[in-house]
Design an enzyme around this catalytic site. Structure first.
Site, PDB file in Angstrom:
ATOM      1  N   LYS A 116       0.829  -1.202   0.000  1.00 53.45           N
ATOM      2  CA  LYS A 116       0.000   0.000   0.000  1.00 53.45           C
ATOM      3  C   LYS A 116       0.863   1.252   0.000  1.00 53.45           C
ATOM      4  O   LYS A 116       0.490   2.274  -0.568  1.00 53.45           O
ATOM      5  CB  LYS A 116      -0.943  -0.018   1.193  1.00 53.45           C
ATOM      6  CG  LYS A 116      -2.021  -1.070   1.009  1.00 53.45           C
ATOM      7  CD  LYS A 116      -3.075  -1.043   2.088  1.00 53.45           C
ATOM      8  CE  LYS A 116      -4.031  -2.205   1.841  1.00 53.45           C
ATOM      9  NZ  LYS A 116      -5.030  -2.320   2.884  1.00 53.45           N
ATOM     10  N   HIS A 226     -14.696  -3.408   9.161  1.00 46.42           N
ATOM     11  CA  HIS A 226     -13.946  -3.003   7.957  1.00 46.42           C
ATOM     12  C   HIS A 226     -14.174  -3.955   6.793  1.00 46.42           C
ATOM     13  O   HIS A 226     -13.397  -3.977   5.849  1.00 46.42           O
ATOM     14  CB  HIS A 226     -12.450  -2.876   8.264  1.00 46.42           C
ATOM     15  CG  HIS A 226     -12.176  -2.012   9.451  1.00 46.42           C
ATOM     16  ND1 HIS A 226     -12.424  -0.663   9.465  1.00 46.42           N
ATOM     17  CD2 HIS A 226     -11.707  -2.316  10.692  1.00 46.42           C
ATOM     18  CE1 HIS A 226     -12.117  -0.167  10.647  1.00 46.42           C
ATOM     19  NE2 HIS A 226     -11.688  -1.154  11.410  1.00 46.42           N
ATOM     20  N   GLU A 266      -9.655   1.980  -5.108  1.00 43.07           N
ATOM     21  CA  GLU A 266     -10.490   2.327  -3.957  1.00 43.07           C
ATOM     22  C   GLU A 266     -10.127   3.712  -3.435  1.00 43.07           C
ATOM     23  O   GLU A 266      -8.945   4.040  -3.307  1.00 43.07           O
ATOM     24  CB  GLU A 266     -10.300   1.294  -2.836  1.00 43.07           C
ATOM     25  CG  GLU A 266     -10.734  -0.107  -3.246  1.00 43.07           C
ATOM     26  CD  GLU A 266     -10.855  -1.058  -2.063  1.00 43.07           C
ATOM     27  OE1 GLU A 266     -11.542  -2.077  -2.231  1.00 43.07           O
ATOM     28  OE2 GLU A 266     -10.288  -0.779  -0.984  1.00 43.07           O
ATOM     29  N   GLU A 279      -6.227   2.226  -2.191  1.00 42.55           N
ATOM     30  CA  GLU A 279      -5.442   1.108  -2.701  1.00 42.55           C
ATOM     31  C   GLU A 279      -6.018   0.678  -4.044  1.00 42.55           C
ATOM     32  O   GLU A 279      -7.123   1.074  -4.423  1.00 42.55           O
ATOM     33  CB  GLU A 279      -5.461  -0.069  -1.724  1.00 42.55           C
ATOM     34  CG  GLU A 279      -6.848  -0.597  -1.451  1.00 42.55           C
ATOM     35  CD  GLU A 279      -6.817  -1.833  -0.558  1.00 42.55           C
ATOM     36  OE1 GLU A 279      -5.946  -2.688  -0.760  1.00 42.55           O
ATOM     37  OE2 GLU A 279      -7.687  -1.933   0.326  1.00 42.55           O
ATOM     38  N   ASN A 281      -6.929  -2.705  -6.106  1.00 39.01           N
ATOM     39  CA  ASN A 281      -7.086  -4.154  -6.023  1.00 39.01           C
ATOM     40  C   ASN A 281      -6.896  -4.747  -7.411  1.00 39.01           C
ATOM     41  O   ASN A 281      -7.666  -4.448  -8.326  1.00 39.01           O
ATOM     42  CB  ASN A 281      -8.463  -4.524  -5.482  1.00 39.01           C
ATOM     43  CG  ASN A 281      -8.586  -4.166  -4.011  1.00 39.01           C
ATOM     44  OD1 ASN A 281      -7.645  -4.397  -3.245  1.00 39.01           O
ATOM     45  ND2 ASN A 281      -9.688  -3.567  -3.637  1.00 39.01           N
ATOM     46  N   ARG A 283      -7.457  -7.377  -9.021  1.00 32.10           N
ATOM     47  CA  ARG A 283      -8.233  -8.615  -9.194  1.00 32.10           C
ATOM     48  C   ARG A 283      -9.708  -8.253  -9.378  1.00 32.10           C
ATOM     49  O   ARG A 283     -10.080  -7.084  -9.296  1.00 32.10           O
ATOM     50  CB  ARG A 283      -8.089  -9.481  -7.952  1.00 32.10           C
ATOM     51  CG  ARG A 283      -8.448  -8.693  -6.687  1.00 32.10           C
ATOM     52  CD  ARG A 283      -8.562  -9.530  -5.466  1.00 32.10           C
ATOM     53  NE  ARG A 283      -8.561  -8.724  -4.257  1.00 32.10           N
ATOM     54  CZ  ARG A 283      -9.644  -8.188  -3.697  1.00 32.10           C
ATOM     55  NH1 ARG A 283     -10.833  -8.328  -4.254  1.00 32.10           N
ATOM     56  NH2 ARG A 283      -9.555  -7.471  -2.597  1.00 32.10           N
TER      57      ARG A 283
END
Lengths: 643, 534
Positions: A116, A226, A266, A279, A281, A283
């Protein structure tokens, strides 16, 4: 051309990818751990390869075994799904090295985005706004609240919110330990925590020819621990300007790192409209289905096409309508989201146009402690957000899910909550509206009555079948049945079936229209309702009716005279593995003192001394598997054992 | 399929009148049943509960399987006597762990559950039902023993209770005693003679003589627990097999005992598995068939049409001896041969037909159902000369020696030797029930009073005395009233001449339960000769 695809995953995502494969004519290969030997995804695949063992570390995280499986089964491509090895650059490289197609971005991109801290640097360089990191050692009260996150994490694990500087060291240690256990790296970082922020993300699809699509944003703000619970597309209440700015940021970020395939950027959207990159992702996301619904695209199909070298059309389709996804978890929201295990007895979500169910389970599936407790995703699409929410809430309410405690009621309540319908979503939504969302639902007396009448209708004995249940020539006593609901509340039903119909104590206005072992029709003050009743081998009874879904267990007429655990016994609250034992037999313990930790469903549960006293007996050792209710230890209170 | 047609018109005046009459009788019956249900009344019920004890019927409800049927027997025992209705005992047939059992429970709220002459008869009747139908017997005991003021009628015949228990055991019919409280002196032989015994901690009291008697007899100082407590009997004397910590635990133990009896019904099951077809005609209409005045005839086929499976009835010899309908049907899947009086009087033809029919049922192992509405065998010169006695005797002979289960239901009149021929109480039907409309006596009240009047008139004439017409009228009214009241179902039920008075609408259910109970024993008719064509 891909002709045979191995999915290095399990559950609903494996099934969802297989579905697209079937539609494209691609053969499918599943892998499975011993715990999943009878799972639906295994049965649905053309071929399945066993990964010996139960733990993820022995199975779905064993890249070497999975590559071997792909080669052995003749697959020519590997799709990682989400979770497990989906963001593992080493695995991606191993797949490519084996001469197989990798369904995802190049390993270098995965590695870049995997950290990150590095991802943020790259994004900042591309002009994407980020929250700058705070060094935890030099944090001041002005920096509070702080968020500590695992650098290579996700899904909320290794994450801590700190509102008090004194709590920083402990939170750091805890986050590091959890990060190390979950992701193999204890690297964590610290950043300002945005209160009441929203989690908004952009779906990206990029081909190998330089075309990058952003497919609109998703709001994933409704979270617990979360982890996302409800996601939707588009995000409600954004200005066109914000929407465009988000898309531009995502697009330029993706271009800057040479992104290929499906990915998600995100962002944290602050109440003031500013947003920060969180971040990337690399995928497919769990919540990709909402984007599929509004765009009409099959993202998995496009992942496969991109891997085959196909070019995206120049412009993405324009999103239409509104889609909302709810994640159905086997967990008990009222008990701190405690994961629930057991056998799915029934899993029926009524189909309707605009409803899509991506499920990893079916009747008979055993949900164990090994994996994520998500059972299914239910996704609704409609022209407007309100309609989609109504449709989804109704589908969830009408679902028949038996055998496990789920978050279904919470989902339906959240979807119908005025604040949700007003678009007032943020990450603290569930906590802020806890009073409305977690209110214990009182069990209608009609539910135990329906259970009792269904039981009466299924009675068979040595007497003629057609003799009315509970028949008496002298009506001395009513039939008395008692049931426990999920909260441990007892419900007593007293009824007679007479020539003139049902006579239920305290329910004078209730008339029995018909009864059968699986269905009871009752009329209460002129309102007729059908109660569908299901009874399972463990004697549990489930009653579903409009606006009602109740699980009951019958209470024996006779007290249990079998042995009960002695006082001071600490019982396992759920099945799991003993992570470590912190106190020795014979030692003096004080109330609240940690005695041992139980690891279940990827969480550590503390078992503490209930009272001051002596740890008389420890029945378990670290690494031992225990079932729910097992006696872990016995604490004798200070005064000595109670007789 | 031969479906009976109906001529009953529910909108007719006579139907409505019959129905209202029957409903009034049912209401009166409910009130009498209510007396039995009230036991010893609120005061004693309250006292019993305060001791933390369950009522007799609560014990039974817990003993039997949830949602199973319970057929209470002889609830009106002791009706019309100096003793409370119900006779301090509850008895019936219920299902325990899937096994049909005869269950009795003393009602300790009625004079401590002491046995009066009617309690004894009721208990002996329960034992008989257990014996002839081969039903396990479960006694829930809490009784102060014999009702001492009536000891002369209880003590000597009362030995039969203990004799029955051990004879049942000898016949392979299990007996279970659960002792909830007192079972002392003679009562101690109830657990003593039972196959399985459960006693309740600090509640059971089982000894031959209590502390005062022991003190008187031997001078020994003792107490209840050491003489006859559950713990003592479980640990020391061995009289108790199961030591229960409380009443619920005792009932649980009794259920476990029955579940381990390895009991199977010896008779065949119903013909078709699953639910037998309900009658085609409405059972509710059974209320409107029998007239309030039994002088008006009614067609028993209307009753059969509302009782048997699918109203399906194949009549035997319908044209011969038409005053008695005979034929074949099934009730809840069990085959039955039915004999039903169609026009009251039994002639030679009816007698011969029934003798032949009963023989056929025995050859086929088919239980018989008798629906009574008879004024007796025909009298008169022509009939006596025609061999009425011979033919009536043939019918009574057949009924007496038939070995298939018989069930009698008195739906109307049951007078004279007709009561015998139709398998009255003395002919040991497995079960006998009465509708509230039934009447049973040697003859109708008016006939009986008239006969008495004629006899005394002849006697006066023979001795030349003047006949007291006024006295005769008074006598006739008095006798008529007495016979009338003694012919009524509650009175007869009170004397254990039936097993209960039932709501006509329950007939099919009661028959189903009784047939099912009877099939715990093998169904084997009498054999020997071929069937005589008569």
């Amino acid at each position: 051309m891909i002709t045979s695809l191995l999915v290095a995953n399990r559950g609903e995502i494996a099934r969802r990818i297989f579905r697209t494969c079937r539609e494209l004519g691609i053969a499918t290969v599943a892998v499975y751990s011993d715990a999943d030997a009878h799972a639906p995804h295994v049965r649905e695949a053309d071929l399945a390869v066993r990964l010996p063992g139960k733990a993820s570390s022995e199975t779905y995280l064993r890249g070497d075994l999975i590559v071997r499986a792909a080669l052995d089964a003749g697959a020519d491509a590997v799709h990682p799904g989400y979770g497990f090895l989906s963001e593992n650059a080493g695995f991606a490289q191993a797949v490519l090295d084996a001469g197989l197609a990798w369904i995802g971005p190049p390993p270098a991109v995965i590695a870049d985005m995997g950290s990150k801290t590095r991802a943020k640097k790259l994004m900042a360089a591309a002009g994407v706004p980020i929250l700058s990191a705070v060094a935890p050692e030099s944090a001041t009260s002005a920096d509070l609240p702080l968020l500590i996150k695992a650098a290579s994490g996700g899904g909320g694990r290794g994450m801590r919110i700190v509102r008090d500087l004194g709590a920083v060291p402990e939170a750091l240690a805890g986050a590091r330990a959890e990060a190390a256990a979950s992701f193999g790296s204890d690297e964590v970082f610290c950043e300002p925590y945005v209160e009441r922020g929203r989690h908004v993300e952009l779906q990206i699809l990029a081909d190998t020819h330089g075309t990058v699509w952003t497919l609109g944003e998703r709001d994933c703000s409704l979270q617990r621990r979360h982890q996302k619970v409800i996601e939707e597309a588009p995000a409600p209440g954004l200005t066109d300007e914000t929407r465009r700015a988000l898309a531009d940021a995502a697009s330029s970020g993706a271009k800057a790192i040479g992104y290929v395939g499906a990915g998600t950027a995100e962002f944290l959207l602050a109440p003031d409209g500013r947003f920060y990159f969180l971040e990337m992702n690399t995928r497919l996301q769990v919540e990709h289905a909402v984007t599929e619904f509004v765009t009409g695209l099959d993202l998995v199909a496009w992942q496969l096409r991109i891997a085959e070298g196909r070019a995206l059309p120049p412009e993405p389709p324009t999103p239409r309508g509104h889609a909302i996804e709810a994640r159905l978890y086997a967990e008990d929201p009222a008990r701190d989201w405690r994961p629930c295990t057991g056998t799915v007895r029934r899993f029926e979500i009524p189909s309707a146009p605009g409803i899509r169910v991506d499920s990893g389970v079916e009747a008979g599936t055993v949900v164990g402690v090994e994996y994520d407790p998500m059972l299914a995703k239910v996704i609704a699409w409609a022209e407007t957000r309100d309609e989609a929410a109504r449709l989804l809430a109704h589908s969830l309410a009408a679902a028949r899910i038996h055998g496990l405690t789920t978050n279904r009621d919470l989902l339906a309540r959240a979807l119908t909550h005025p604040a949700f319908l007003a678009g007032e979503v943020h990450t603290a939504f569930l906590a802020d509206h806890a009073v409305d969302l977690f209110a214990a639902s009182t069990v209608s007396p009609l539910a135990p009555l329906a259970a009792a009448l269904a039981e009466a209708a299924s009675y068979t004995g040595p007497q003629p079948v057609a003799v009315p249940a509970g028949w008496r020539n002298l009506a001395a006593q009513p039939q008395v049945k008692r049931y426990l609901d999920g909260d441990g509340t007892e419900h007593e039903v007293r009824y007679r079936l007479t020539r003139d119909g049902l006579r239920a104590d305290g329910l004078a206005d209730v008339h029995l229209i018909s009864s059968a072992p699986d269905s009871v029709v009752l009329d209460e003050r002129g309102i007729r309702r059908t109660f569908r009743v299901a009874t399972y081998d463990d004697a549990s009874i489930h009653i579903d009716a409009p606006g009602m879904s109740v699980a009951l267990s019958p209470v024996s007429r006779f007290p249990d005279t079998s042995a009960k655990p002695g006082p001071g016994s600490l019982l396992a609250p759920m099945p799991g593995t003993v992570a470590r034992v912190a106190a020795a037999e014979g030692g003096v313990v004080s109330a609240g003192q940690p005695l041992l930790w139980l690891e279940a469903m990827k969480m550590e549960h503390l078992v503490a001394a209930p009272t001051d006293g002596v740890l008389a007996k420890v029945h378990v050792t670290a690494g031992q598997q225990v079932s729910v209710g097992a006696i872990l230890a016995v604490v004798e209170p200070k005064e000595g054992p109670q007789s | 399929m031969t479906i009976l047609a109906t001529r009953l018109d529910p909108s007719s005046e006579s139907y409505q009148a019959n129905r209202l009459d029957m409903l009034a009788k049912l209401e009166a019956l409910d009130a009498e049943h209510g007396k039995a249900l009230d036991g010893g009344g609120p005061k004693y019920v309250e006292r019993h509960r305060k001791r933390g004890k369950l009522l007799a019927r609560e014990r039974i409800e817990l003993l039997i399987d949830p949602d199973s049927a319970f057929l209470e027997l002889s609830p009106l025992a002791a009706w019309g006597t100096e003793y409370p209705v119900g006779a301090a005992l509850v008895s019936g047939i219920g299902v325990v762990e899937g096994v049909e059992c005869v269950i009795t429970a003393s009602d300790p709220t009625v004079r401590g559950g002491a046995s009066n002459p009617w309690t004894l008869r009721k208990a002996l009747r329960a034992n008989e039902i257990a014996r002839v139908n081969r039903l396990p017997l479960v006694n829930l005991v809490e009784s102060a023993g014999a009702d001492l003021p009536s000891q002369k009628e209880v003590f000597i015949p009362g030995g039969a209770v203990f004799r029955d228990l051990t004879r049942l055991s000898a016949a392979g019919i299990p007996t279970v005693a659960v002792v909830f409280g007192n079972s002392t002196a003679g009562g101690a032989y109830i657990p003593g003679m039972s196959d399985h015994v459960v006693m309740v901690k600090e509640r059971s009291k089982v000894f031959l003589g209590g502390p005062p008697l022991v003190k008187m007899a031997t001078g020994e100082e003792s107490d209840d627990e050491s003489l006859g407590g559950a713990e003592m009997h479980a640990r020391v004397s061995g009289l108790a097999d199961y030591f229960a910590v409380d009443e619920l635990d005792a009932i649980r133990a009794a259920r476990r005992i029955v579940s381990r009896l390895n009991w199977t019904k010896s008779g065949p099951g119903p013909l078709a598995s699953g639910s037998a077809p309900a009658p085609e005609h409405d059972e509710d209409e059974l209320l409107g068939i029998v007239p309030g005045d039994l002088k008006a005839p009614f067609d028993p086929r209307e009753v059969i049409a509302r009782t048997v499976d699918g109203s399906d009835f194949d009549e035997f010899k319908p044209l011969y001896g038409p005053s008695l309908a005979t034929g074949w049907a099934t009730v809840h899947g069990y085959p039955v041969g039915i004999l039903a009086n169609a026009r009251g009087v039994l002639f030679s033809e009816e007698s011969q037909k029934s003798a032949q029919f009963i023989q056929l049922a025995n050859q086929r192992d088919i239980p018989l159902l008798f629906l009574h509405n008879t004024t007796g065998y025909m009298v008169g010169r022509e009939y006596e000369q025609g061999g009425m006695i011979k033919h009536g005797s043939a019918m009574i002979n057949a009924v007496s020696n038939s070995r298939v289960p018989h069930i009698s239901v008195l739906i109307g009149a049951s007078y004279g030797a007709g009561h015998y021929g139709m398998c009255g109480r003395a002919f040991e039907p497995r079960f006998l029930f009465a509708w509230p409309s039934a009447k049973c006596a040697v003859m109708g009240p008016q006939q009986l009073a008239g006969v008495l009047s004629i006899v005394s008139r002849q006697s006066a004439a023979a001795s030349g005395r003047p006949f007291d017409e006024e006295g005769d009228a008074a006598m006739r009214a008095l006798v008529e009233q007495q016979i009338e009241s003694e012919s009524l179902p509650a009175f007869l039920s009170g004397r254990l001449y039936d097993d209960g008075v039932i709501d006509p609408r329950d007939t099919r259910t009661v028959l189903g339960l009784c047939l099912s109970a009877a099939h715990n024993a093998p169904i084997e008719g009498a054999r020997g000769y071929g069937v005589f064509r008569m």
